[in-house]
Write an enzyme that holds these catalytic residues in place. Structure first.
Site, short mmCIF file in Angstrom:
data_model
loop_
_atom_site.label_atom_id
_atom_site.label_comp_id
_atom_site.label_asym_id
_atom_site.label_seq_id
_atom_site.Cartn_x
_atom_site.Cartn_y
_atom_site.Cartn_z
N LYS A 57 44.41 44.31 41.34
CA LYS A 57 43.33 44.87 40.52
C LYS A 57 43.15 46.35 40.83
CE LYS A 57 40.45 40.67 40.34
NZ LYS A 57 40.36 40.51 38.88
N ASP A 83 46.75 37.40 39.16
CA ASP A 83 45.30 37.59 39.13
C ASP A 83 44.60 36.46 38.37
OD1 ASP A 83 42.91 38.79 39.65
OD2 ASP A 83 43.12 40.41 38.18
N ARG A 99 42.31 29.52 38.02
CA ARG A 99 42.78 28.32 37.33
C ARG A 99 43.85 27.60 38.14
NH1 ARG A 99 44.40 31.95 32.23
NH2 ARG A 99 42.69 33.16 33.11
N1 BES Z 1 37.83 36.43 39.41
C1 BES Z 1 38.42 36.98 38.26
C2 BES Z 1 37.49 36.98 37.05
C3 BES Z 1 36.43 38.03 37.04
C4 BES Z 1 36.74 39.34 36.80
C5 BES Z 1 35.11 37.68 37.18
C6 BES Z 1 35.74 40.28 36.75
C7 BES Z 1 34.11 38.62 37.11
C8 BES Z 1 34.43 39.93 36.89
C9 BES Z 1 39.66 36.18 37.88
O1 BES Z 1 40.37 35.66 38.92
C10 BES Z 1 40.57 37.11 37.15
O2 BES Z 1 41.05 38.03 37.76
N2 BES Z 1 40.79 36.85 35.87
C11 BES Z 1 41.58 37.67 35.07
C12 BES Z 1 42.43 36.79 34.21
C13 BES Z 1 43.52 37.55 33.50
C14 BES Z 1 44.56 38.01 34.48
C15 BES Z 1 44.12 36.63 32.46
C16 BES Z 1 40.68 38.55 34.23
O3 BES Z 1 39.62 38.07 33.79
O4 BES Z 1 40.99 39.72 34.05
ZN ZN Z 2 39.33 35.30 40.62
MN MN Z 3 41.83 37.02 39.67
#
Ligand code: BES
Ligand code: ZN
Ligand code: MN
Length: 486
Positions: free
Chosen positions: A269, A339, A343
């Site tokens: 990230k 990331d 899931r």
């Molecule tokens: N934990 C994050 C989701 C998240 C991001 C929650 C920002 C709250 C604020 C999750 O693990 C994640 O990184 N999801 C990605 C999925 C994508 C790679 C398809 C996302 O939401 O960007």
């Molecule tokens: Zn996450």
């Molecule tokens: Mn993530």
């Protein structure tokens, strides 16, 4: 925070010894005849234009005539609804919590509804919480006790609401506390210890089992294990079992995402705001919070809590984009984006839930940034394969002032999850990112079991100046479980 429920008419409340007296002034109070010192004070303040019954309005008074408590806080409580009470009490407690008052009386002029009483307790507990775990020099909150003074003896319904509210407040507090702790103070091992501590309390009727990397690998949880690989911190799989009903009764299974830190892994990230990914275990924290409330309330229901807990970090051993892993269900998964790890840990926990033959499975996860775009920070996303379950959860959310909103699960949304190299890919494109994540999870739900998924990415914590965990959706979950027990 210690709470006590008391019967006290306004005239008695005026004579009561307390460090501070909060008088909740509803529109009805403002209209009623002022024949006691508190009502007279409110009437005068309204007449001069210094105060009104509008929810959240405050007027601090000192050494008021005919009132024993040195400080009186007039707090507008609007129409006396749960929402209005929440605003009133939140504002009042925020103002007085730093002291010097240690004990406060919350004074109701009319008997509140059970929902309003519940809202008052939860708002007081919420406002008086302060995170101190890694701030040893911080001054603790001075206000530690709140007496709720009702004008007439509390009915059975009010007593029940009070007990449920104080237990829910403890659960919310626990969830906030674990959510807030930095990732190096809330490791998977520490989360497991927290779960064990709840179970160990006398008379908890909770059993806790904790699995480590070897057991998880042996079970075949290849998706969960793939997320943990990049970190030196060992994963834990936490299994909580609350038995409040006959053994033969199928349990409700709660599954909480427990990513104690989500850097994104190899699909790392951006740096800005990455600290907030310590909150990526708020689903797990909400399961712990719900179990704390169950422990205190002992409702007649069986509940299983499953928490896959690990860090998601890059490293020499980390899972790489394109790697294919085998989940507990037997399905292979192409990890196109490391990331999208939530899931991966959840799919193995969902498959594991099958062994409890649950009557329903509810997973709770800070799963997608896309859900924050869709619903903001007001409502959690609710996905469900069963209309009865969906309705029960939505109703529980409304009643607990911890709302969620239904989202779709059309099969068309799963199109993008197709993979040339595995049974399924762990990401689809950008459109409807919260829905495609839910569609991924749905594949791993045991056949025939009603399932719901709460995406709490927008509701589990606040950013900015008030950065911190909210404890949501513990209120919703406890409300739901209690309704199922009744
Ligand atoms: N934990 C994050 C989701 C998240 C991001 C929650 C920002 C709250 C604020 C999750 O693990 C994640 O990184 N999801 C990605 C999925 C994508 C790679 C398809 C996302 O939401 O960007
Ligand atoms: Zn996450
Ligand atoms: Mn993530």
């Amino acid at each position: 925070m210690d709470f006590e429920l008391k019967t006290m008419r306004l005239a008695q409340a005026a004579r009561a010894k307390a460090d501070a007296l909060v008088f909740l002034v509803t529109q009805d109070t403002a209209k009623a005849k002022a024949d006691d010192a508190l009502s007279a004070l409110a009437a005068r303040a309204i007449k001069t234009g210094d105060f009104s019954a509008e929810a959240g309005k405050l007027l601090p008074c000192y050494a008021a005539e005919g009132i024993q408590a040195p400080r009186v806080l007039l707090a507008g409580a609007g129409d006396g609804s749960a929402q209005a009470m929440r605003r009133a009490v939140a504002a009042a407690i925020a103002l007085i919590k730093s002291g010097p008052a240690r004990q406060a009386v919350l004074c109701f002029a009319q008997t509140p509804s059970p929902a309003a009483l519940r809202a008052a307790v939860l708002a007081a507990a919420d406002a008086a919480y302060a995170y101190t775990e890694t701030k040893p020099k911080a001054k603790p909150v001075a206000l530690t006790g709140v007496r709720l003074a009702l004008p007439a003896a509390a009915s059975a319904a009010l007593k029940t609401a009070f007990a449920q509210a104080t237990a829910t407040a403890s659960g919310i507090r626990l969830a906030r506390e674990w959510g807030n702790r930095p990732a190096n103070h809330a490791t998977p091992r520490q989360l497991a210890a927290a779960a064990q501590a709840i179970a160990k309390e006398k008379g908890s009727h909770i059993d806790c089992e904790v699995l480590g990397p070897k057991e998880v690998a042996k079970l075949g949880m290849g998706a969960f294990a793939a997320v943990a690989r990049g970190s030196h911190e060992e994963l834990r799989f936490i299994v909580l079992r609350y038995q409040g009903a006959a053994k033969s009764q199928p349990p409700v299974a709660l599954v909480g995402k427990g990513i104690t830190f989500d850097s994104g892994g190899i699909s790392i990230k951006p740096a800005a705001g990455m600290d907030e990914m310590k909150f990526d275990m708020c689903g797990a924290a909400s399961v712990l919070g719900a179990f704390e409330a169950l422990r205190q309330l002992q409702p007649a229901i069986n509940v299983v809590g499953l928490i896959p807990a690990c860090e998601n970090l890059p490293g020499g051993g980390a899972t790489k984009p394109g790697d294919v892993v085998t989940s507990l269900s037997g399905q292979t998964i192409e990890v196109l984006n490391t990331d999208a790890e939530g899931r991966l840990v959840l799919c193995d926990a969902l498959a594991y839930a099958a062994r409890f033959k649950p009557r329903a499975i509810i997973d709770i996860a800070t799963l997608t940034g896309a859900c924050v775009i869709a619903l903001g920070h007001v409502r959690s996303g609710l996905y469900a394969t069963d209309a009865v379950l969906a309705q029960a959860l939505q109703q529980a959310g409304e009643a607990a002032l911890d709302p969620c909103w239904p989202m779709p699960l059309d099969d068309e949304y799963a199109e993008g999850l197709k993979s040339n190299f595995a049974d399924v890919a762990n990401v689809a494109g950008r459109p409807a990112g919260s829905v495609t994540a839910a569609k991924f999870l749905q594949r791993f739900v045991p056949e025939g079991t009603p399932w719901a998924h709460l995406d709490i990415a927008g509701s589990a914590w606040k950013s900015g100046k008030a950065k911190g965990a909210t404890g949501r959706p513990v209120g919703l979950l406890v409300q739901y479980l209690l309704a199922q027990a009744a």
